[in-house]
Scaffold this motif. Structure first.
Motif, PDB file in Angstrom:
ATOM      1  N   UNK A  29       0.822  -1.190   0.000  1.00  0.00           N
ATOM      2  CA  UNK A  29       0.000   0.000   0.000  1.00  0.00           C
ATOM      3  C   UNK A  29       0.866   1.255   0.000  1.00  0.00           C
ATOM      4  N   UNK A  30       1.955   1.222   0.810  1.00  0.00           N
ATOM      5  CA  UNK A  30       2.848   2.369   0.889  1.00  0.00           C
ATOM      6  C   UNK A  30       3.432   2.685  -0.488  1.00  0.00           C
ATOM      7  N   UNK A  31       3.764   1.638  -1.254  1.00  0.00           N
ATOM      8  CA  UNK A  31       4.328   1.833  -2.591  1.00  0.00           C
ATOM      9  C   UNK A  31       3.297   2.467  -3.524  1.00  0.00           C
ATOM     10  N   UNK A  32       2.077   2.034  -3.419  1.00  0.00           N
ATOM     11  CA  UNK A  32       1.017   2.576  -4.270  1.00  0.00           C
ATOM     12  C   UNK A  32       0.793   4.049  -3.949  1.00  0.00           C
ATOM     13  N   UNK A  33       0.761   4.378  -2.661  1.00  0.00           N
ATOM     14  CA  UNK A  33       0.572   5.776  -2.254  1.00  0.00           C
ATOM     15  C   UNK A  33       1.744   6.622  -2.741  1.00  0.00           C
ATOM     16  N   UNK A  34       2.969   6.117  -2.571  1.00  0.00           N
ATOM     17  CA  UNK A  34       4.143   6.872  -3.009  1.00  0.00           C
ATOM     18  C   UNK A  34       4.122   7.085  -4.520  1.00  0.00           C
ATOM     19  N   UNK A  35       3.757   6.055  -5.276  1.00  0.00           N
ATOM     20  CA  UNK A  35       3.685   6.191  -6.735  1.00  0.00           C
ATOM     21  C   UNK A  35       2.604   7.186  -7.120  1.00  0.00           C
ATOM     22  N   UNK A  67      24.758  12.010  -8.897  1.00  0.00           N
ATOM     23  CA  UNK A  67      24.054  12.412  -7.680  1.00  0.00           C
ATOM     24  C   UNK A  67      22.723  11.673  -7.670  1.00  0.00           C
ATOM     25  N   UNK A  68      22.521  10.827  -6.685  1.00  0.00           N
ATOM     26  CA  UNK A  68      21.264  10.107  -6.535  1.00  0.00           C
ATOM     27  C   UNK A  68      20.357  10.860  -5.579  1.00  0.00           C
ATOM     28  N   UNK A  69      19.203  11.279  -6.065  1.00  0.00           N
ATOM     29  CA  UNK A  69      18.236  12.013  -5.235  1.00  0.00           C
ATOM     30  C   UNK A  69      17.105  11.060  -4.861  1.00  0.00           C
ATOM     31  N   UNK A  70      17.041  10.726  -3.583  1.00  0.00           N
ATOM     32  CA  UNK A  70      16.010   9.815  -3.092  1.00  0.00           C
ATOM     33  C   UNK A  70      14.742  10.590  -2.762  1.00  0.00           C
ATOM     34  N   UNK A  71      13.587  10.012  -3.124  1.00  0.00           N
ATOM     35  CA  UNK A  71      12.307  10.679  -2.922  1.00  0.00           C
ATOM     36  C   UNK A  71      11.415   9.986  -1.889  1.00  0.00           C
ATOM     37  N   UNK A  72      11.957   9.051  -1.135  1.00  0.00           N
ATOM     38  CA  UNK A  72      11.160   8.392  -0.092  1.00  0.00           C
ATOM     39  C   UNK A  72      10.738   9.401   0.963  1.00  0.00           C
ATOM     40  N   UNK A  73       9.522   9.259   1.464  1.00  0.00           N
ATOM     41  CA  UNK A  73       9.027  10.146   2.523  1.00  0.00           C
ATOM     42  C   UNK A  73       9.836   9.964   3.809  1.00  0.00           C
ATOM     43  N   UNK A  74      10.336   8.738   4.034  1.00  0.00           N
ATOM     44  CA  UNK A  74      11.143   8.463   5.223  1.00  0.00           C
ATOM     45  C   UNK A  74      12.560   8.096   4.780  1.00  0.00           C
ATOM     46  N   UNK A  75      13.547   8.876   5.228  1.00  0.00           N
ATOM     47  CA  UNK A  75      14.931   8.606   4.825  1.00  0.00           C
ATOM     48  C   UNK A  75      15.404   7.244   5.330  1.00  0.00           C
ATOM     49  N   UNK A  83      28.557   7.060  -5.028  1.00  0.00           N
ATOM     50  CA  UNK A  83      28.375   8.392  -5.604  1.00  0.00           C
ATOM     51  C   UNK A  83      27.568   9.194  -4.590  1.00  0.00           C
ATOM     52  N   UNK A  84      27.395  10.476  -4.830  1.00  0.00           N
ATOM     53  CA  UNK A  84      26.695  11.349  -3.882  1.00  0.00           C
ATOM     54  C   UNK A  84      25.217  10.967  -3.779  1.00  0.00           C
ATOM     55  N   UNK A  85      24.712  10.978  -2.553  1.00  0.00           N
ATOM     56  CA  UNK A  85      23.301  10.689  -2.277  1.00  0.00           C
ATOM     57  C   UNK A  85      22.696  11.882  -1.549  1.00  0.00           C
ATOM     58  N   UNK A  86      21.472  12.224  -1.954  1.00  0.00           N
ATOM     59  CA  UNK A  86      20.719  13.295  -1.309  1.00  0.00           C
ATOM     60  C   UNK A  86      19.305  12.803  -1.042  1.00  0.00           C
ATOM     61  N   UNK A  87      18.686  13.353   0.006  1.00  0.00           N
ATOM     62  CA  UNK A  87      17.322  12.975   0.377  1.00  0.00           C
ATOM     63  C   UNK A  87      16.372  14.143   0.128  1.00  0.00           C
ATOM     64  N   UNK A  88      15.270  13.870  -0.568  1.00  0.00           N
ATOM     65  CA  UNK A  88      14.246  14.889  -0.816  1.00  0.00           C
ATOM     66  C   UNK A  88      12.884  14.302  -0.453  1.00  0.00           C
ATOM     67  N   UNK A  89      12.596  14.179   0.864  1.00  0.00           N
ATOM     68  CA  UNK A  89      11.351  13.538   1.287  1.00  0.00           C
ATOM     69  C   UNK A  89      10.087  14.305   0.886  1.00  0.00           C
ATOM     70  N   UNK A  90      10.210  15.583   0.584  1.00  0.00           N
ATOM     71  CA  UNK A  90       9.040  16.373   0.178  1.00  0.00           C
ATOM     72  C   UNK A  90       8.809  16.353  -1.327  1.00  0.00           C
TER      73      UNK A  90
END
Length: 162
Positions: A1-7, A82-90, A104-111
């Motif tokens: 369900x979490x995956x469906x909501x995130x998508x 640069x990998x930009x992660x979009x998960x709501x929870x890091x 490689x560089x990783x960044x978090x963008x939960x919003x």
């Protein structure tokens, strides 16, 4: 369900945004990463491959080994991935990285502000940015068949750095 909501959220967040055209300035970003702040501007003068990914994304698991290989092969020539992660929870991203490490560089963008500004429509998606900060190429998805084309784009762009 979490995956469906995130998508759903990802699609909903980017539906009004347009993909960037080649030659357009790449939107600036400053994001937190496991090793501190990651700013696009810190890579000015380099060829930057920005990859938007999520822990729930199957093709992302396939793209990480390839990106590690590209960073190792072309980093000394001026490539920075640069990998930009979009998960709501890091924490979800950190669990993914524990199994599928990034060299490689990783960044978090939960919003999700950065993928919205880039007009990203799905995971994974990548944007190749020239040393002048302008978009060279945008690609959605990742399949084994994409590897040669993407590497060719990187090699061609690096040829212009010399």
């Amino acid at each position: 369900m979490k995956k469906i909501i995130a998508a759903y959220l990802l699609c909903g967040l980017s539906a009004s945004a347009l993909a960037l055209e080649p030659g357009a300035p790449a939107p600036a970003f400053t994001l937190n990463g496991p090793d501190g702040a990651v700013k696009l501007e810190q890579y000015k003068g380099k060829l930057v491959y920005v990859d938007f990914w999520a822990s729930w994304c199957g093709p992302c698991r396939q793209s990480f080994p390839w990106m590690n290989e590209m960073q190792a092969r072309y980093g000394a020539q001026g490539l920075q991935i640069v990998g930009v992660n979009v998960d709501a929870k890091s924490e979800d991203a950190r669990n993914f990285l524990a199994v599928t490490p990034a060299r490689f560089a990783i960044a978090f963008d939960p919003n999700g502000a950065t993928p919205r500004s880039y007009g990203i429509k799905g995971m994974p998606s990548s944007v190749l940015i020239g040393p002048d900060g302008k978009v060279l190429y945008e690609h959605s998805g990742f399949r084994a068949a994409d590897r040669d084309t993407l590497e060719s784009r990187i090699k061609t762009a690096l040829g212009g750095l010399k």
